[in-house]
Scaffold this motif. Structure first.
Motif, mmCIF file in Angstrom:
data_model
loop_
_atom_site.group_PDB
_atom_site.id
_atom_site.type_symbol
_atom_site.label_atom_id
_atom_site.label_comp_id
_atom_site.label_asym_id
_atom_site.label_seq_id
_atom_site.Cartn_x
_atom_site.Cartn_y
_atom_site.Cartn_z
ATOM 1 N N THR A 1 26.388 -112.194 0.481
ATOM 2 C CA THR A 1 25.336 -112.028 -0.513
ATOM 3 C C THR A 1 25.945 -111.535 -1.817
ATOM 4 O OG1 THR A 1 24.827 -109.718 0.013
ATOM 5 C CG2 THR A 1 23.680 -111.418 1.284
ATOM 6 N N GLU B 1 19.320 -117.651 9.665
ATOM 7 C CA GLU B 1 18.880 -116.636 10.617
ATOM 8 C C GLU B 1 20.030 -115.708 10.982
ATOM 9 O OE1 GLU B 1 17.889 -119.126 13.974
ATOM 10 O OE2 GLU B 1 15.774 -119.162 13.397
ATOM 11 N N ARG C 1 18.599 -110.116 12.753
ATOM 12 C CA ARG C 1 17.574 -109.248 12.174
ATOM 13 C C ARG C 1 16.403 -109.983 11.554
ATOM 14 N NH1 ARG C 1 22.317 -107.663 12.541
ATOM 15 N NH2 ARG C 1 23.047 -109.048 10.934
ATOM 16 N N GLY C 2 16.572 -111.253 11.222
ATOM 17 C CA GLY C 2 15.471 -111.980 10.592
ATOM 18 C C GLY C 2 15.894 -113.352 10.135
ATOM 19 N N SER C 3 15.008 -114.001 9.376
ATOM 20 C CA SER C 3 15.317 -115.335 8.867
ATOM 21 C C SER C 3 14.641 -115.538 7.515
ATOM 22 C CB SER C 3 14.854 -116.413 9.849
ATOM 23 O OG SER C 3 13.451 -116.441 9.940
ATOM 24 N N VAL C 4 15.239 -116.423 6.710
ATOM 25 C CA VAL C 4 14.680 -116.821 5.422
ATOM 26 C C VAL C 4 14.894 -118.321 5.253
ATOM 27 C CG1 VAL C 4 14.977 -114.582 4.287
ATOM 28 C CG2 VAL C 4 16.790 -116.276 4.122
ATOM 29 N N TYR D 1 12.900 -112.738 -4.146
ATOM 30 C CA TYR D 1 11.970 -111.995 -3.309
ATOM 31 C C TYR D 1 11.442 -112.862 -2.169
ATOM 32 C CZ TYR D 1 7.735 -109.567 -1.876
ATOM 33 O OH TYR D 1 6.778 -108.949 -1.138
ATOM 34 N N ALA E 1 14.349 -113.063 0.703
ATOM 35 C CA ALA E 1 15.128 -111.825 0.560
ATOM 36 C C ALA E 1 16.329 -111.797 1.504
ATOM 37 C CB ALA E 1 14.227 -110.619 0.803
ATOM 38 N N ASN F 1 18.368 -109.511 2.205
ATOM 39 C CA ASN F 1 18.532 -108.309 3.023
ATOM 40 C C ASN F 1 17.651 -108.294 4.266
ATOM 41 O OD1 ASN F 1 20.632 -107.332 1.581
ATOM 42 N ND2 ASN F 1 19.466 -105.809 0.461
ATOM 43 N N LYS F 2 16.809 -109.317 4.458
ATOM 44 C CA LYS F 2 16.133 -109.474 5.746
ATOM 45 C C LYS F 2 17.153 -109.851 6.816
ATOM 46 C CE LYS F 2 11.566 -111.009 4.248
ATOM 47 N NZ LYS F 2 10.615 -112.141 4.289
ATOM 48 N N LEU F 3 18.294 -110.384 6.372
ATOM 49 C CA LEU F 3 19.322 -110.880 7.279
ATOM 50 C C LEU F 3 20.454 -109.885 7.513
ATOM 51 C CD1 LEU F 3 19.698 -114.357 5.545
ATOM 52 C CD2 LEU F 3 18.261 -113.817 7.517
ATOM 53 N N THR F 4 20.708 -109.054 6.531
ATOM 54 C CA THR F 4 21.923 -108.239 6.546
ATOM 55 C C THR F 4 21.840 -107.078 7.525
ATOM 56 O OG1 THR F 4 21.112 -106.949 4.681
ATOM 57 C CG2 THR F 4 22.523 -108.835 4.180
#
Length: 157
Positions: free
Chosen positions: A29, A78, A81-84, A106, A109, A111-114
């Motif tokens: 990132t 993915e 912790r999450g996905s975007v 936004y 985001a 940081n949804k992944l980090t």
């Protein structure tokens, strides 16, 4: 005077494995030229937002080809912790095996992944690197910037 101790390498706590995905990738990132921070100011600047209105994932062209993804297609990134969902962009300056996602969007985001794991000495979270899987498809990112890239679209129309 005592000499300073040399810094030693310590691997991240979130590394890609081929067991987790068919093409193990690492997420990197960072900033984007047009939106040099979180986008809280630059995404309100009509000209800057028109240049880079949409969230993108920069991926080496050979990695895109291996995933059967074309530039401009929506991809889902993915982690544990999450996905975007973002738009794929071919970028031959990105290293093979990595995907770069700017953290100014936004609606996607990064940081949804980090990983929030902290360095034991500096107490800095691992927000710059983690294991991810990238797959073709996903929901189109919903534009949430102030300008929405409309200045450029209106100028072309």
């Amino acid at each position: 005077m005592k000499a300073a101790a040399a810094a030693s390498f310590r691997p991240t706590s979130s590394r890609p494995t081929s067991a987790r995905c068919s093409i193990p990738l690492v997420l990197i990132t960072g900033r984007q030229l047009e939106h040099w921070h979180t986008g809280s100011m630059t995404r309100r600047a009509t000209v800057l937002d028109a240049i880079e209105p949409d969230p993108v994932a920069l991926i080496h062209p050979l990695d895109l080809q291996a995933m059967a993804v074309r530039p401009g297609d929506v991809v889902t990134v993915e982690s544990r912790r999450g996905s975007v969902c973002l738009y794929a962009r071919a970028d031959d300056s990105s290293p093979r095996g990595a995907v770069f996602v700017p953290f100014c969007y936004y609606e996607a985001a990064a940081n949804k992944l980090t990983n929030a794991a902290l360095d034991p000495f500096a107490k800095i979270p691992e927000f710059k690197y983690c294991a991810v899987r990238v797959k073709a498809g996903g929901a189109e990112p919903q534009q949430s910037s102030f300008g929405g890239g409309q200045a450029l679209a209106n100028a072309i129309a």
